[in-house]
Design a protein around this motif. Sequence first.
Motif, mmCIF file in Angstrom:
data_model
loop_
_atom_site.group_PDB
_atom_site.id
_atom_site.type_symbol
_atom_site.label_atom_id
_atom_site.label_comp_id
_atom_site.label_asym_id
_atom_site.label_seq_id
_atom_site.Cartn_x
_atom_site.Cartn_y
_atom_site.Cartn_z
ATOM 1 N N GLY A 37 0.783 -1.231 0.000
ATOM 2 C CA GLY A 37 0.000 0.000 0.000
ATOM 3 C C GLY A 37 0.810 1.271 0.000
ATOM 4 N N TYR A 38 2.097 1.188 -0.330
ATOM 5 C CA TYR A 38 2.920 2.399 -0.268
ATOM 6 C C TYR A 38 2.459 3.480 -1.253
ATOM 7 N N GLN A 39 1.937 3.078 -2.416
ATOM 8 C CA GLN A 39 1.479 4.081 -3.379
ATOM 9 C C GLN A 39 0.231 4.793 -2.876
ATOM 10 N N PHE A 263 0.684 7.992 19.116
ATOM 11 C CA PHE A 263 1.359 7.794 17.832
ATOM 12 C C PHE A 263 0.405 7.376 16.715
ATOM 13 N N GLY A 264 -0.885 7.354 16.960
ATOM 14 C CA GLY A 264 -1.872 7.140 15.908
ATOM 15 C C GLY A 264 -1.995 5.707 15.443
ATOM 16 N N HIS A 265 -2.972 5.491 14.560
ATOM 17 C CA HIS A 265 -3.206 4.198 13.917
ATOM 18 C C HIS A 265 -3.011 4.382 12.423
ATOM 19 N N ARG A 266 -2.015 3.743 11.863
ATOM 20 C CA ARG A 266 -1.765 3.849 10.433
ATOM 21 C C ARG A 266 -1.295 2.505 9.911
ATOM 22 N N GLY A 267 -2.167 1.856 9.151
ATOM 23 C CA GLY A 267 -1.834 0.546 8.620
ATOM 24 C C GLY A 267 -3.040 -0.098 7.979
ATOM 25 N N ALA A 268 -2.846 -1.295 7.425
ATOM 26 C CA ALA A 268 -3.925 -2.019 6.758
ATOM 27 C C ALA A 268 -4.268 -3.299 7.510
ATOM 28 N N ASN A 269 -4.042 -3.278 8.813
ATOM 29 C CA ASN A 269 -4.171 -4.508 9.593
ATOM 30 C C ASN A 269 -4.700 -4.227 11.003
ATOM 31 N N TYR A 328 -12.261 4.250 10.658
ATOM 32 C CA TYR A 328 -11.403 3.527 9.710
ATOM 33 C C TYR A 328 -11.904 3.711 8.277
ATOM 34 N N HIS A 329 -11.279 2.997 7.313
ATOM 35 C CA HIS A 329 -11.550 3.205 5.888
ATOM 36 C C HIS A 329 -12.194 1.980 5.252
ATOM 37 N N PRO A 330 -13.523 1.973 5.085
ATOM 38 C CA PRO A 330 -14.177 0.830 4.445
ATOM 39 C C PRO A 330 -13.882 0.720 2.958
ATOM 40 N N GLU A 331 -13.401 1.800 2.341
ATOM 41 C CA GLU A 331 -13.032 1.730 0.930
ATOM 42 C C GLU A 331 -11.654 1.101 0.746
ATOM 43 N N ALA A 332 -10.992 0.780 1.896
ATOM 44 C CA ALA A 332 -9.655 0.167 1.890
ATOM 45 C C ALA A 332 -8.687 1.047 1.096
ATOM 46 N N SER A 333 -7.951 0.454 0.149
ATOM 47 C CA SER A 333 -6.979 1.210 -0.669
ATOM 48 C C SER A 333 -5.959 1.964 0.168
ATOM 49 N N PRO A 334 -5.040 1.315 0.829
ATOM 50 C CA PRO A 334 -4.867 -0.127 0.832
ATOM 51 C C PRO A 334 -5.633 -0.783 1.976
ATOM 52 N N GLY A 335 -5.676 -2.087 1.933
ATOM 53 C CA GLY A 335 -6.252 -2.788 3.073
ATOM 54 C C GLY A 335 -7.347 -3.770 2.707
#
Length: 360
Positions: A37-39, A263-269, A328-335
């Motif tokens: 998901g880096y892009q 420090f926040g929540h940032r990830g796809a997991n 959170y992000h239900p559209e994912a991208s990434p995830g």
Amino acid sequence: MKGYIVLENGEVFTGKIIGGNESGTYGEAVFFTGMTGYQEVATDPSYRGQIVIFTYPLIGNYGIQDYTSQSEEWQANALVIGECSEEGYHYLSKKSVMNEANNMNVPIIVDVDTRALVKCLREQGAMGAVITTDLDGIDWSNYQPVDEYPFVKEVSTKQIETYGAGETHIALYDFGHKRAMIQELTQLGAKVSVVPFDTPYETIQHLDVDGVLFSNGPGNPKQLEHELHIYRKVASAYPTFAICLGHQLLALAFGADTKKLKFGHRGANQPVLEIATQKVDMTAQNHGFVVDDETIGHSEMQVTHVNINDGSIEGLKHEELPLFTVQYHPEASPGPKDSHPLFHQFFASIEKKKEVTIHA
């Protein structure tokens, strides 16, 4: 070129700088825990003003593709990577991460001990940082914390933009939306009007929409306190769904408060529990602020979802209105797409409102 990432607390980490501004690039140092998901991260407007550290040691191995970007430009101020692949080994890859970073004039610092760097941020919290080649030339007056800078004004659309041609018309309040949100809505049969963050209620009325989506975006939600009366009025009049920063803004508009995470929540997991069903979804997240759980009792909102790792609020609904929100992000991208059904829930609330209106 040898370079450094220097934290606000004085800690220095050495690496090699590729591209960017030789006088130094400042931003808030945060970390992303996804393996891919880096892009999407680099192009997500929610990362405006931040220097993103990837915890996964190898980044760039599948290159850069045309369809994955979430905006026209790279939004993160800089990327910090353990090892960066010089080529993209994927049949859809158009260019390498290094080439794209140079094209976008966004610095990457590689060969950094990201494990030690992230450990520091976990222990001491997100903080200001600078990527530089000159340790003697650092000027911290060039750094402005994300809490204090109105990033939404930079990333929001300046005029109304319309996508799709479906029968259901949705207004998307743009605080720094991701393209994936529009894709999800149009694929479900919606016409989407993306409107500036400060669009008045009367304009929404004139557009004759069926529902409203409040998007994600960067920075501190309290930077937009002067707009809360508009958001409350809009959300009280239409079926409403809010994501990330939009979730925080509607919590503020209906009586709750927000606070900054260490420090926040940032990830796809990130695991999230739906209280009513006890179902757990794995989710994509990117936020440094949350709704303060101690203030929910004084608001018109009820908690629907919580983060399993730290118990923070991940979802809300209004006591009476067809209004619900998620952090959170239900559209994912990434995830993962575990929470994609929330878009169907949004459309169902719109259809229910239409039926009530017809029979009224």
